[in-house]
Motif scaffolding. Structure first.
Motif, PDB file in Angstrom:
ATOM      1  N   MET A 208       0.823  -1.203   0.000  1.00 23.23           N
ATOM      2  CA  MET A 208       0.000   0.000   0.000  1.00 23.23           C
ATOM      3  C   MET A 208       0.861   1.258   0.000  1.00 23.23           C
ATOM      4  O   MET A 208       0.595   2.213  -0.737  1.00 23.23           O
ATOM      5  N   ALA A 209       1.913   1.260   0.813  1.00 22.96           N
ATOM      6  CA  ALA A 209       2.767   2.447   0.920  1.00 22.96           C
ATOM      7  C   ALA A 209       3.512   2.726  -0.377  1.00 22.96           C
ATOM      8  O   ALA A 209       3.886   3.874  -0.644  1.00 22.96           O
ATOM      9  N   HIS A 210       3.715   1.702  -1.193  1.00 23.74           N
ATOM     10  CA  HIS A 210       4.458   1.887  -2.435  1.00 23.74           C
ATOM     11  C   HIS A 210       3.553   1.820  -3.662  1.00 23.74           C
ATOM     12  O   HIS A 210       4.037   1.711  -4.788  1.00 23.74           O
ATOM     13  N   ASP A 211       2.235   1.893  -3.424  1.00 24.19           N
ATOM     14  CA  ASP A 211       1.253   1.964  -4.502  1.00 24.19           C
ATOM     15  C   ASP A 211       1.393   0.771  -5.453  1.00 24.19           C
ATOM     16  O   ASP A 211       1.470   0.923  -6.671  1.00 24.19           O
ATOM     17  N   LEU A 212       1.430  -0.425  -4.865  1.00 21.96           N
ATOM     18  CA  LEU A 212       1.606  -1.647  -5.648  1.00 21.96           C
ATOM     19  C   LEU A 212       0.326  -2.475  -5.627  1.00 21.96           C
ATOM     20  O   LEU A 212      -0.379  -2.520  -4.621  1.00 21.96           O
ATOM     21  N   SER A 213       0.064  -3.140  -6.730  1.00 21.87           N
ATOM     22  CA  SER A 213      -1.144  -3.951  -6.850  1.00 21.87           C
ATOM     23  C   SER A 213      -0.901  -5.051  -7.868  1.00 21.87           C
ATOM     24  O   SER A 213       0.232  -5.234  -8.353  1.00 21.87           O
ATOM     25  N   ASN A 225      21.520 -12.571   5.528  1.00 21.94           N
ATOM     26  CA  ASN A 225      20.997 -12.359   6.879  1.00 21.94           C
ATOM     27  C   ASN A 225      19.544 -11.876   6.868  1.00 21.94           C
ATOM     28  O   ASN A 225      19.155 -11.013   7.653  1.00 21.94           O
ATOM     29  N   MET A 226      18.752 -12.412   5.927  1.00 27.61           N
ATOM     30  CA  MET A 226      17.321 -12.093   5.784  1.00 27.61           C
ATOM     31  C   MET A 226      17.046 -10.624   5.481  1.00 27.61           C
ATOM     32  O   MET A 226      16.052 -10.053   5.916  1.00 27.61           O
ATOM     33  N   VAL A 227      17.926 -10.015   4.709  1.00 31.15           N
ATOM     34  CA  VAL A 227      17.744  -8.636   4.235  1.00 31.15           C
ATOM     35  C   VAL A 227      17.621  -8.681   2.714  1.00 31.15           C
ATOM     36  O   VAL A 227      18.457  -9.290   2.031  1.00 31.15           O
ATOM     37  N   PHE A 228      16.572  -8.033   2.185  1.00 32.38           N
ATOM     38  CA  PHE A 228      16.319  -7.998   0.756  1.00 32.38           C
ATOM     39  C   PHE A 228      16.221  -6.543   0.296  1.00 32.38           C
ATOM     40  O   PHE A 228      15.639  -5.703   0.986  1.00 32.38           O
ATOM     41  N   SER A 229      16.777  -6.249  -0.857  1.00 31.22           N
ATOM     42  CA  SER A 229      16.460  -4.993  -1.536  1.00 31.22           C
ATOM     43  C   SER A 229      15.511  -5.328  -2.681  1.00 31.22           C
ATOM     44  O   SER A 229      15.486  -6.469  -3.165  1.00 31.22           O
ATOM     45  N   VAL A 230      14.718  -4.365  -3.101  1.00 21.57           N
ATOM     46  CA  VAL A 230      13.694  -4.660  -4.101  1.00 21.57           C
ATOM     47  C   VAL A 230      13.616  -3.546  -5.130  1.00 21.57           C
ATOM     48  O   VAL A 230      13.764  -2.364  -4.806  1.00 21.57           O
ATOM     49  N   GLU A 231      13.436  -3.939  -6.380  1.00 20.07           N
ATOM     50  CA  GLU A 231      13.150  -3.011  -7.476  1.00 20.07           C
ATOM     51  C   GLU A 231      11.703  -3.219  -7.900  1.00 20.07           C
ATOM     52  O   GLU A 231      11.214  -4.356  -7.935  1.00 20.07           O
ATOM     53  N   VAL A 232      11.028  -2.123  -8.227  1.00 20.79           N
ATOM     54  CA  VAL A 232       9.598  -2.168  -8.550  1.00 20.79           C
ATOM     55  C   VAL A 232       9.400  -1.752 -10.004  1.00 20.79           C
ATOM     56  O   VAL A 232       9.951  -0.744 -10.458  1.00 20.79           O
ATOM     57  N   PHE A 233       8.601  -2.528 -10.720  1.00 14.96           N
ATOM     58  CA  PHE A 233       8.300  -2.249 -12.119  1.00 14.96           C
ATOM     59  C   PHE A 233       6.790  -2.062 -12.297  1.00 14.96           C
ATOM     60  O   PHE A 233       5.982  -2.685 -11.605  1.00 14.96           O
ATOM     61  N   TYR A 242      10.197   6.596  -7.883  1.00 20.16           N
ATOM     62  CA  TYR A 242       9.640   7.202  -6.682  1.00 20.16           C
ATOM     63  C   TYR A 242      10.359   8.527  -6.442  1.00 20.16           C
ATOM     64  O   TYR A 242      11.581   8.608  -6.555  1.00 20.16           O
ATOM     65  N   THR A 243       9.585   9.571  -6.123  1.00 14.86           N
ATOM     66  CA  THR A 243      10.168  10.885  -5.923  1.00 14.86           C
ATOM     67  C   THR A 243      10.745  11.011  -4.531  1.00 14.86           C
ATOM     68  O   THR A 243      10.369  10.307  -3.603  1.00 14.86           O
ATOM     69  N   ARG A 244      11.695  11.949  -4.386  1.00 13.58           N
ATOM     70  CA  ARG A 244      12.287  12.225  -3.076  1.00 13.58           C
ATOM     71  C   ARG A 244      11.218  12.664  -2.095  1.00 13.58           C
ATOM     72  O   ARG A 244      11.238  12.329  -0.914  1.00 13.58           O
ATOM     73  N   ALA A 245      10.216  13.425  -2.591  1.00 15.68           N
ATOM     74  CA  ALA A 245       9.153  13.892  -1.688  1.00 15.68           C
ATOM     75  C   ALA A 245       8.420  12.730  -1.057  1.00 15.68           C
ATOM     76  O   ALA A 245       8.011  12.767   0.092  1.00 15.68           O
ATOM     77  N   GLY A 246       8.250  11.639  -1.845  1.00 19.61           N
ATOM     78  CA  GLY A 246       7.560  10.473  -1.313  1.00 19.61           C
ATOM     79  C   GLY A 246       8.277   9.890  -0.121  1.00 19.61           C
ATOM     80  O   GLY A 246       7.665   9.428   0.831  1.00 19.61           O
ATOM     81  N   ALA A 247       9.619   9.930  -0.139  1.00 16.71           N
ATOM     82  CA  ALA A 247      10.384   9.375   0.969  1.00 16.71           C
ATOM     83  C   ALA A 247      10.217  10.200   2.229  1.00 16.71           C
ATOM     84  O   ALA A 247      10.249   9.682   3.333  1.00 16.71           O
ATOM     85  N   LEU A 248      10.011  11.512   2.058  1.00 14.33           N
ATOM     86  CA  LEU A 248       9.898  12.369   3.221  1.00 14.33           C
ATOM     87  C   LEU A 248       8.544  12.233   3.914  1.00 14.33           C
ATOM     88  O   LEU A 248       8.396  12.626   5.061  1.00 14.33           O
ATOM     89  N   THR A 359       4.338   6.995 -16.150  1.00 14.84           N
ATOM     90  CA  THR A 359       5.291   7.849 -15.437  1.00 14.84           C
ATOM     91  C   THR A 359       5.586   9.157 -16.150  1.00 14.84           C
ATOM     92  O   THR A 359       6.464   9.892 -15.732  1.00 14.84           O
ATOM     93  N   TYR A 360       4.876   9.442 -17.233  1.00 12.25           N
ATOM     94  CA  TYR A 360       5.131  10.674 -17.956  1.00 12.25           C
ATOM     95  C   TYR A 360       3.901  11.058 -18.766  1.00 12.25           C
ATOM     96  O   TYR A 360       2.996  10.258 -19.001  1.00 12.25           O
ATOM     97  N   GLY A 361       3.880  12.326 -19.177  1.00 13.52           N
ATOM     98  CA  GLY A 361       2.905  12.780 -20.139  1.00 13.52           C
ATOM     99  C   GLY A 361       3.631  13.063 -21.441  1.00 13.52           C
ATOM    100  O   GLY A 361       4.859  13.190 -21.458  1.00 13.52           O
ATOM    101  N   TYR A 362       2.891  13.192 -22.535  1.00  8.87           N
ATOM    102  CA  TYR A 362       3.594  13.430 -23.795  1.00  8.87           C
ATOM    103  C   TYR A 362       2.707  14.148 -24.807  1.00  8.87           C
ATOM    104  O   TYR A 362       1.488  13.992 -24.825  1.00  8.87           O
ATOM    105  N   ILE A 363       3.385  14.956 -25.640  1.00  5.13           N
ATOM    106  CA  ILE A 363       2.760  15.642 -26.769  1.00  5.13           C
ATOM    107  C   ILE A 363       3.138  14.866 -28.018  1.00  5.13           C
ATOM    108  O   ILE A 363       4.311  14.525 -28.220  1.00  5.13           O
ATOM    109  N   THR A 364       2.165  14.590 -28.866  1.00  6.45           N
ATOM    110  CA  THR A 364       2.446  13.738 -30.016  1.00  6.45           C
ATOM    111  C   THR A 364       1.511  14.067 -31.160  1.00  6.45           C
ATOM    112  O   THR A 364       0.669  14.970 -31.055  1.00  6.45           O
TER     113      THR A 364
END
Length: 398
Positions: A208-213, A225-233, A242-248, A359-364
């Protein structure tokens, strides 16, 4: 331990490949735009533009692979991109078949690396190291989120057997720690069976905190030692930013990060940062807060939002991308028409279609191409887009 923010290299994840994907792998335009080396040629049969990119395989061999683009009717949406000639040979040479997954990482324009995950969702080890030689890559597994994974998620059985058995390097812990893309540590309770391990308590809050579904793709790397890092797609396979503001927004909690709450109704706590990035707190009275708010409104009135874009070949031929965070900040949240003006003293303008992606808007479209032609835009030109109104932009071309 502090983790500094850094710009991640673009990645694309394709889980559980079908037979057709082993011959032609479709990639999203957002990823292809950064990989595209330019200087394409027109195909004789299907009219697709063909480029050649270099893909470094899991064993370090460099493969020449065609990157093809088929423009859609009307020229909108940036076209359909896929990896063609050479991709099937690369996959076959590494034993990649149906049910395998791959992750491509852009190294620079025209060059990408690829990692392969076997049908058990584990990073494939395609060679046997010499005795005493350790693998450079840390253990990883890939997970396409399904409805059953939203409350608790099962770690692949093969990964458990190879890396999470009760040894000195993996104690019989009841908790795992996940280092999230927001550089926050999350404690997640484990549910252990005879041969399986599941992420349980705290896992749903992490999603929920990372807007995943359902449909999001996660790549876990085991740090030990039961520590995982994760990348989200994202659902389209592109790396989620994820923006810096989200971390704050998140604060530490014994059971993992949580959203901060106001101190009281009469006090406003403001965080200020020194030059050494040490954060302190000071209490501001409601009157002072109102004064600060008025000053901010005045500053925003005087300073119109703007952004700069250097025109490249892809911008001229396909679309101009704008960061989604900027679009949201000016109220652009859905498809609309934007009026471009090169002079605010003139009545001449160009109405161009605006669309949104994950993750972006575009003119086309043809009207954007006409704007480029009419104003003789060329590669290397720097354009400043000043936002007069949400759908009225003043363009300064240098």
């Amino acid at each position: 331990m502090a983790h500094s923010a850094r710009r991640l290299r673009p990645k694309f994840a394709a889980p559980s490949l079908s037979w057709s994907c082993l011959h032609k792998l479709r990639v999203p335009a957002e990823f292809a735009a950064g990989l595209d080396p330019g200087a394409g040629v027109q195909g004789e049969e299907d009219g697709a533009e063909q480029r050649e990119v270099l893909v470094v395989g899991p064993l370090g061999k460099v493969w020449r692979v065609e990157l093809l683009c088929q423009q859609q009717d009307g020229g909108g949406g940036g076209g359909v991109w896929w990896l063609g000639g050479g991709w099937a040979e690369l996959a076959a040479a590494h034993g990649v078949g149906e049910g395998w997954s791959v992750v491509l990482r852009r190294e620079r324009r025209g060059v990408a690396t690829v990692a392969a995950f076997d049908p058990a969702c584990c990073l494939a080890r395609l060679c046997t190291p010499r005795p005493g030689v350790m693998f450079k890559n840390r253990p990883r597994f890939i997970k396409l989120l399904q409805p059953d994974d939203l409350e608790k998620m099962r770690v692949p059985d093969k990964f458990v057997q190879e890396h999470l058995t009760e040894t000195e390097s993996c104690p019989s812990s009841q908790t795992a720690i996940i280092l999230s893309p927001l550089s926050k540590f999350w404690r997640v309770e484990l549910e252990r069976g005879q041969s399986d391990v599941l992420f349980k308590g705290g896992w749903a809050r992490f999603l929920m905190a990372h807007d995943l579904s359902q449909g999001n793709i996660l790549v876990f790397r085991y740090e030990g030692n039961m520590v995982f890092s994760v990348e989200v797609f994202l659902q389209n396979g592109c790396l989620k930013e994820y923006t810096r503001a989200g971390a704050l927004i998140l604060t530490d909690d014994p059971n993992g990060p949580r959203t901060g709450t106001p101190q009281s109704g009469n006090e406003l706590v403001v965080a200020t940062a020194s030059k050494k990035r040490k954060y302190t707190k000071r209490v501001v009275s409601p009157n002072s807060a109102n004064k600060v708010g008025s000053q901010c409104k005045l500053a925003n009135t005087l300073r119109k939002p703007s952004f700069k874009k250097q025109i490249n070949r892809y911008s001229l031929k396909s679309f101009l991308a704008v960061k989604r965070t900027f679009c949201s900040s000016i109220g652009l949240v859905s498809a609309c028409t934007i009026k471009l003006q090169t002079s605010m003293d003139s009545t001449r303008s160009w109405s161009v279609p605006f669309n949104t992606a994950n993750t972006y808007g575009y003119i086309t479209g043809p009207r954007w191409k006409r704007f480029c032609r009419d104003n003789k835009l060329k590669e290397g030109d720097l354009c400043t887009f000043n936002i007069v109104k949400t759908t009225v932009w003043h363009v300064v071309i240098n």
